[in-house]
Design an enzyme around this catalytic site. Structure first.
Site, PDB file in Angstrom:
ATOM      1  N   GLU A  49       0.884  -1.177   0.000  1.00 48.02           N
ATOM      2  CA  GLU A  49       0.000   0.000   0.000  1.00 48.02           C
ATOM      3  C   GLU A  49       0.915   1.218   0.000  1.00 48.02           C
ATOM      4  OE1 GLU A  49      -3.316   0.049  -0.066  1.00 48.02           O
ATOM      5  OE2 GLU A  49      -3.682  -2.100   0.080  1.00 48.02           O
ATOM      6  N   CYS A  66      -2.099   9.420   2.530  1.00 48.97           N
ATOM      7  CA  CYS A  66      -1.651   8.830   1.262  1.00 48.97           C
ATOM      8  C   CYS A  66      -2.583   9.200   0.110  1.00 48.97           C
ATOM      9  CB  CYS A  66      -1.558   7.316   1.402  1.00 48.97           C
ATOM     10  SG  CYS A  66      -3.094   6.581   1.969  1.00 48.97           S
TER      11      CYS A  66
END
Ligand code: NAD
Length: 480
Positions: A225, A259
């Site tokens: 991720e 993110c």
């Protein structure tokens, strides 16, 4: 003579404590390779308890690590998201654990085919500092739901939170089920070298590459991720004020240390000034007393603060116009950076090449949809893409011709906050996905099983072959 063409092999880093816990969990898994529904639900219950009973400790620890982390942001993004991941898993567990019936080809009937989810074993989770509880415990919930044992290595940049995480997990879980190990980069390297049955890493693309290589030694499957530059595209058909408010919110939540925060904005050139004004007005509306409010989160460390300041300084030196929605005099001592809009910066500065990961927002004027698509496609595939507008044909065109990990239309961030949508990147923004049912499958071996029938016709294909076999093969060809 030595073979000088062979690459030099480095020895994988090892850590005795990691080895001990890993082998303990391996043995525990072997003793219970397929935990019952009740056992898994109990573990998810323990995870929920660990978070809910320690909510104030979590809020205080993250606040201490950041020097100021909005309490509300911690409740939403750490407590509620982690608990909802565990609750959703518990709710759907019976359905997820059930074998999936798969259609059997006519010539294989009356046999039956199925996909049978099976726990993998011991799962490793490496998590970053920006959402230090959520990004450790949401994947853990999926791994526990899938019947695995879990080891977590949180970030050394949020040490108080990592210690709290270790203590609250230790209080609820036997070490053989789930354990948190704390330490720095050395421990991270050793952790990535453990022969886990699956390793989930959340962090930067550059460290993700190292983790991928370390895992490859063991052929450990990975979910990565990662990050990247997520664009927000404002279409001609958009309501600029509404788009700007969503973008300003997505960029200032956790001070842009997210993110999936919008990294930069592409807006129609004729509406560039209107976009900048609307973004500034939105930031003022969200943080009317930014100098004094604890609603606005600080930058995690002096190093990260200096990096963001340097990105802005380079843009200023390159001639870009900059609008700071707050005073640095008041905010610098608090290690806070207000929304800082950088207008039409050149493409060759660090701001436009690196993931920003802070509240600095380049806004670029584009001639139209075509240029926006080309700009996005020139870079690496982003983790998220945001599109604002009412023109459905324009929207579909952008969505079809760009590739991003996930998308929210007419807002930012919210596709991530849903357990029913898988979450993950594509290309340099990540490998694999989790959340909800997808998370359960990521941490399971979805084992194909064929149950042969005693009435099967396949024995007719055994040797010795004859004309009868040829006739049968002719018939089989009709079905394949
Ligand atoms: P990072 O890559 O520096 O560190 C992440 C973790 O990796 C930490 O626990 C660290 O100790 C560990 N680590 C460091 N070096 C290692 C090595 N050589 N081997 C193994 N582990 C090592 O990331 P960060 O600064 O903590 O987080 C910010 C980055 O994470 C940003 O790029 C952001 O986009 C990304 N991120 C992605 C997601 C997502 O879900 N896709 C979520 C949050 C953050």
């Amino acid at each position: 003579m030595a073979d000088t063409t062979r690459p030099i092999e480095t020895t994988p880093a090892r850590d005795a404590e990691l080895d001990r816990i890993f082998h303990l969990q391996k043995r525990a898994f072997e003793a219970e390779p397929n935990p019952t529904l009740a056992a898994r639900a109990a573990r998810l219950g323990a995870l929920i308890r660990a978070v809910e009973a320690n909510e104030s400790r979590i809020i205080e620890a993250i606040d201490a690590d950041f020097t100021c982390r909005s309490r509300h942001e911690t409740i939403v993004a750490e407590v509620i998201v982690s608990v909802s991941a565990a609750k959703a898993a518990r709710k759907h567990l019976a359905q997820w654990m059930r074998p999936r019936a798969i259609a059997t080809p006519p010539h294989m009937l009356p046999g039956k085919s199925r996909l049978e989810p099976q726990p993998l074993g011991v799962i490793g989770i490496i998590s970053p500092w920006n959402y230090p509880v959520q990004l450790a415990l949401s994947p853990a919930a999926a791994a526990l739901a899938a019947g695995n044992r879990v080891m977590i290595k949180p970030s050394e940049l949020t040490p108080t939170t990592s210690d709290v995480l270790r203590d609250i997990i230790r209080a609820e879980f036997d070490e053989g089920v789930m354990a948190v190990v704390t330490g720095g980069v050395d421990l991270g390297q050793a952790f990535a070298s453990v022969p886990f049955d699956h390793l989930l890493f959340t962090g930067s693309t550059s460290i993700g590459q190292k983790v991928y290589m370390a895992a490859a030694r063991n052929l450990t499957p990975v979910t990565l991720e990662l990050g990247g530059k997520s664009p927000a595209i404002i279409d001609e058909s958009a309501d600029i004020a509404a788009a700007a408010l969503s973008i300003a919110h997505g960029k200032t939540f956790n001070a842009g240390q997210t993110c999936v925060a919008p990294d930069y904005v592409l807006t129609p050139r004729a509406r560039l000034d209107a976009t900048v004004d609307a973004l500034a007005a939105s930031a003022r509306r969200l943080y009317p007393e930014i100098d004094v409010t604890s609603d606005y989160t600080a930058i995690v460390s002096p190093r990260h603060f200096a990096r963001l300041k340097a990105l802005v300084a380079e843009a200023r030196d390159a001639g870009a116009r900059i609008v700071e929605v707050g005073s640095s005099n008041a905010l610098d001592p608090q290690r806070k950076i207000p929304l800082t809009i950088v207008i039409d910066p050149p493409a060759d500065i660090a701001l436009m090449k690196e993931e920003i990961f802070g509240p600095v927002l380049p806004v670029l004027g584009v001639s139209g949809r075509e240029e926006a698509i080309q700009r996005v496609n020139k870079g690496d595939r982003p983790l998220a893409l945001y599109w604002f507008g009412e023109d459905k044909a324009a929207r579909d065109d952008v969505l079809k011709r760009t590739i991003a990990g996930g998308v929210t239309v007419n807002d930012t961030l919210w596709h991530v906050a849903q357990e029913n949508l898988p979450f993950g990147g594509v290309g340099k923004s990540g490998v694999g996905a989790y959340h909800g049912a997808r998370g359960f499958e990521t941490f399971s071996h979805m084992k194909p099983v064929f149950y042969q029938s005693k009435f099967a016709s396949s024995k007719m294909l055994y040797p010795p072959f004859s004309e009868k076999t040829d006739r049968l093969l002719k018939m089989v060809r009709k079905f394949v």
